[in-house]
Design an enzyme around this catalytic site. Structure first.
Site, mmCIF file in Angstrom:
data_model
loop_
_atom_site.group_PDB
_atom_site.id
_atom_site.type_symbol
_atom_site.label_atom_id
_atom_site.label_comp_id
_atom_site.label_asym_id
_atom_site.label_seq_id
_atom_site.Cartn_x
_atom_site.Cartn_y
_atom_site.Cartn_z
ATOM 1 N N ASP A 17 0.843 -1.195 0.000
ATOM 2 C CA ASP A 17 0.000 0.000 0.000
ATOM 3 C C ASP A 17 0.879 1.246 0.000
ATOM 4 O O ASP A 17 1.758 1.398 0.864
ATOM 5 C CB ASP A 17 -0.900 0.033 1.251
ATOM 6 C CG ASP A 17 -1.974 -1.046 1.233
ATOM 7 O OD1 ASP A 17 -2.132 -1.718 0.186
ATOM 8 O OD2 ASP A 17 -2.660 -1.195 2.261
ATOM 9 N N LYS A 44 -6.266 -7.170 0.929
ATOM 10 C CA LYS A 44 -7.338 -7.663 1.806
ATOM 11 C C LYS A 44 -7.021 -9.038 2.386
ATOM 12 O O LYS A 44 -7.257 -9.294 3.569
ATOM 13 C CB LYS A 44 -8.673 -7.690 1.051
ATOM 14 C CG LYS A 44 -9.174 -6.292 0.721
ATOM 15 C CD LYS A 44 -10.568 -6.292 0.177
ATOM 16 C CE LYS A 44 -10.929 -4.921 -0.377
ATOM 17 N NZ LYS A 44 -10.785 -3.827 0.596
ATOM 18 N N GLY A 45 -6.465 -9.918 1.553
ATOM 19 C CA GLY A 45 -6.141 -11.261 2.035
ATOM 20 C C GLY A 45 -5.055 -11.216 3.093
ATOM 21 O O GLY A 45 -5.194 -11.800 4.181
ATOM 22 N N ALA A 252 -8.423 -1.365 6.362
ATOM 23 C CA ALA A 252 -8.319 -2.709 6.973
ATOM 24 C C ALA A 252 -9.297 -2.935 8.124
ATOM 25 O O ALA A 252 -9.260 -3.992 8.762
ATOM 26 C CB ALA A 252 -6.892 -3.042 7.414
ATOM 27 N N GLY A 254 -12.515 -3.458 7.923
ATOM 28 C CA GLY A 254 -13.353 -4.587 7.526
ATOM 29 C C GLY A 254 -12.562 -5.892 7.550
ATOM 30 O O GLY A 254 -13.062 -6.931 7.993
ATOM 31 N N ASP A 255 -11.324 -5.839 7.086
ATOM 32 C CA ASP A 255 -10.487 -7.051 7.048
ATOM 33 C C ASP A 255 -10.259 -7.585 8.461
ATOM 34 O O ASP A 255 -10.376 -8.794 8.719
ATOM 35 C CB ASP A 255 -9.118 -6.745 6.419
ATOM 36 C CG ASP A 255 -9.250 -6.145 5.029
ATOM 37 O OD1 ASP A 255 -10.249 -6.440 4.348
ATOM 38 O OD2 ASP A 255 -8.349 -5.375 4.626
ATOM 39 N N ARG A 288 -5.890 3.650 14.419
ATOM 40 C CA ARG A 288 -4.462 3.665 14.068
ATOM 41 C C ARG A 288 -4.317 3.841 12.561
ATOM 42 O O ARG A 288 -5.203 3.475 11.797
ATOM 43 C CB ARG A 288 -3.794 2.354 14.476
ATOM 44 C CG ARG A 288 -3.873 2.050 15.962
ATOM 45 C CD ARG A 288 -3.375 0.645 16.202
ATOM 46 N NE ARG A 288 -3.310 0.287 17.613
ATOM 47 C CZ ARG A 288 -3.021 -0.940 18.048
ATOM 48 N NH1 ARG A 288 -2.761 -1.910 17.184
ATOM 49 N NH2 ARG A 288 -2.972 -1.203 19.329
ATOM 50 N N SER A 294 -1.908 -1.314 11.855
ATOM 51 C CA SER A 294 -3.038 -0.967 12.734
ATOM 52 C C SER A 294 -3.713 -2.201 13.339
ATOM 53 O O SER A 294 -4.650 -2.077 14.121
ATOM 54 C CB SER A 294 -4.067 -0.167 11.942
ATOM 55 O OG SER A 294 -4.735 -1.003 11.006
#
Ligand code: ATP
Ligand code: RIB
Length: 310
Positions: A17, A44-45, A252, A254-255, A288, A294
């Site tokens: 990222d 996401k994974g 992240a 949601g992840d 974070r 985070s």
């Protein structure tokens, strides 16, 4: 390895990222100045894998990186976090996935993903990873859809519970997930999949009913950001409210929520009991900066909950 730990296979994406902090995101045709930027492990994974590992799961990852410097950094980062990388292929013909993420002063992000090697995760990759035994399989939609459908089919044949985090937002063939354990989109993903604009409890419930009807999923779990999450099962629904925190970057959230929910659902044998824990993990994550930096450890979550008398 300690066999009392929950064993999770994540089949999904790995990105580097490029995160840039700025006051506000540019309009079309406009240029704005950023305040700072940094490279942070994401995807996401990979975010779900690291989230589950930090919370105590035994995690195996199935995916691809390019044969390049970012690929090396991301593989090393997964290993450092205790994730088994034996089923990650270094793809000689593509670059490692990259996500450009401007984060504005309110903590809102926008994400542009270049899939690279993630776009080549194959059925054969999945077959190899599924030779091992797992307590759950987690998937998202950042690798080829045919591979996602195949993963579900093969894991279901083996009787492994499968959890689909239905992001990023896109149309999918819901009939290919018939009987899945949990399908969990956020509001915009639920809108894209169902065609119902999800913006409040009523529309989320309508979308949940639609998803339950089309997939016959055990549970539909719609993530509602600062409002928490809506859990739907067999005609009944319940809202599990979010914790109140100051959001600095939702990347992240949601992840991490899905990873925590999966781990605790398997550990407790009860998805409802898992919800406050998942909301706590999501809340810590938004307070974070960045994706993987985070993600909390189990100790962070215990402390967070203890401070709130839980
Ligand atoms: P991402 O930004 O990674 O795409 P998402 O949109 O998939 O995240 P959200 O619905 O924003 O997921 O958030 C997932 C969970 O994180 C929520 O269900 C909630 O538990 C927690 N969460 C998100 N935003 C906040 C917030 N502002 N305050 C507290 N908790 C939050
Ligand atoms: O869900 C957040 C993730 O989406 C980021 O880490 C980015 O890589 C994109 O995959």
């Amino acid at each position: 390895m300690d066999k009392s730990r929950v064993r999770i296979l994540v089949v999904g994406s790995i990105n580097m990222d490029l995160v840039m902090s700025l006051e506000r995101a540019p309009e079309a045709g406009e240029t704005v100045l950023g305040d700072s930027y940094t490279y942070i492990p994401g995807g996401k994974g990979a975010n779900q894998a690291v989230a589950a590992a930090r919370l105590g799961a035994e995690v195996t990852f199935c995916g691809r990186v390019g044969d390049d410097a970012n690929g090396e950094i991301l593989l090393e980062n997964l290993r450092k976090n205790g994730v088994d990388t034996a089923y990650i292929t270094k793809d000689k013909d593509s670059q490692t996935g990259l996500a450009a993420i401007p984060v504005d002063a309110t903590g809102q992000n926008r994400i542009i993903v270049f899939p690279g090697a993630n776009g080549r995760v194959s059925k054969e990759d999945v077959d190899k990873a599924l030779e091992q035994t797992y307590d759950a399989v987690m998937m998202q939609l950042e690798i080829p859809l045919e591979t996602v459908y195949y993963t579900y089919k093969k894991a279901a044949e083996k009787g492994i519970p499968v959890i689909l985090d239905a992001g990023p937002a896109m149309k999918v063939d819901l009939s290919r997930f018939e009987g899945i354990s949990v399908i969990s989109p956020n509001e915009s993903e639920a809108s894209a999949i169902t065609g119902i604009k999800v913006q409040d409890e009523e529309s989320a419930l309508e979308a949940a009913r639609y998803l339950a009807r089309e997939t016959k999923a055990g549970y539909v779990l719609i993530k509602l950001g600062s409002k928490g999450a809506l859990l739907y099962e067999d005609g009944r629904h319940e809202i599990f409210p979010a914790f109140k925190v100051k959001a600095v970057d939702t990347t992240a959230a949601g992840d991490s929520f899905t990873a925590a929910m999966t781990l605790k659902m398997i550990e407790y044998g009860d998805i409802r009991k898992a919800m406050p824990y998942a909301n706590a993990v999501g809340a810590i994550c938004v307070s974070r900066m960045g994706a993987q930096p985070s993600l909390p450890t189990a100790e962070d979550v215990s402390e967070f909950m203890a401070q709130r008398g839980l």
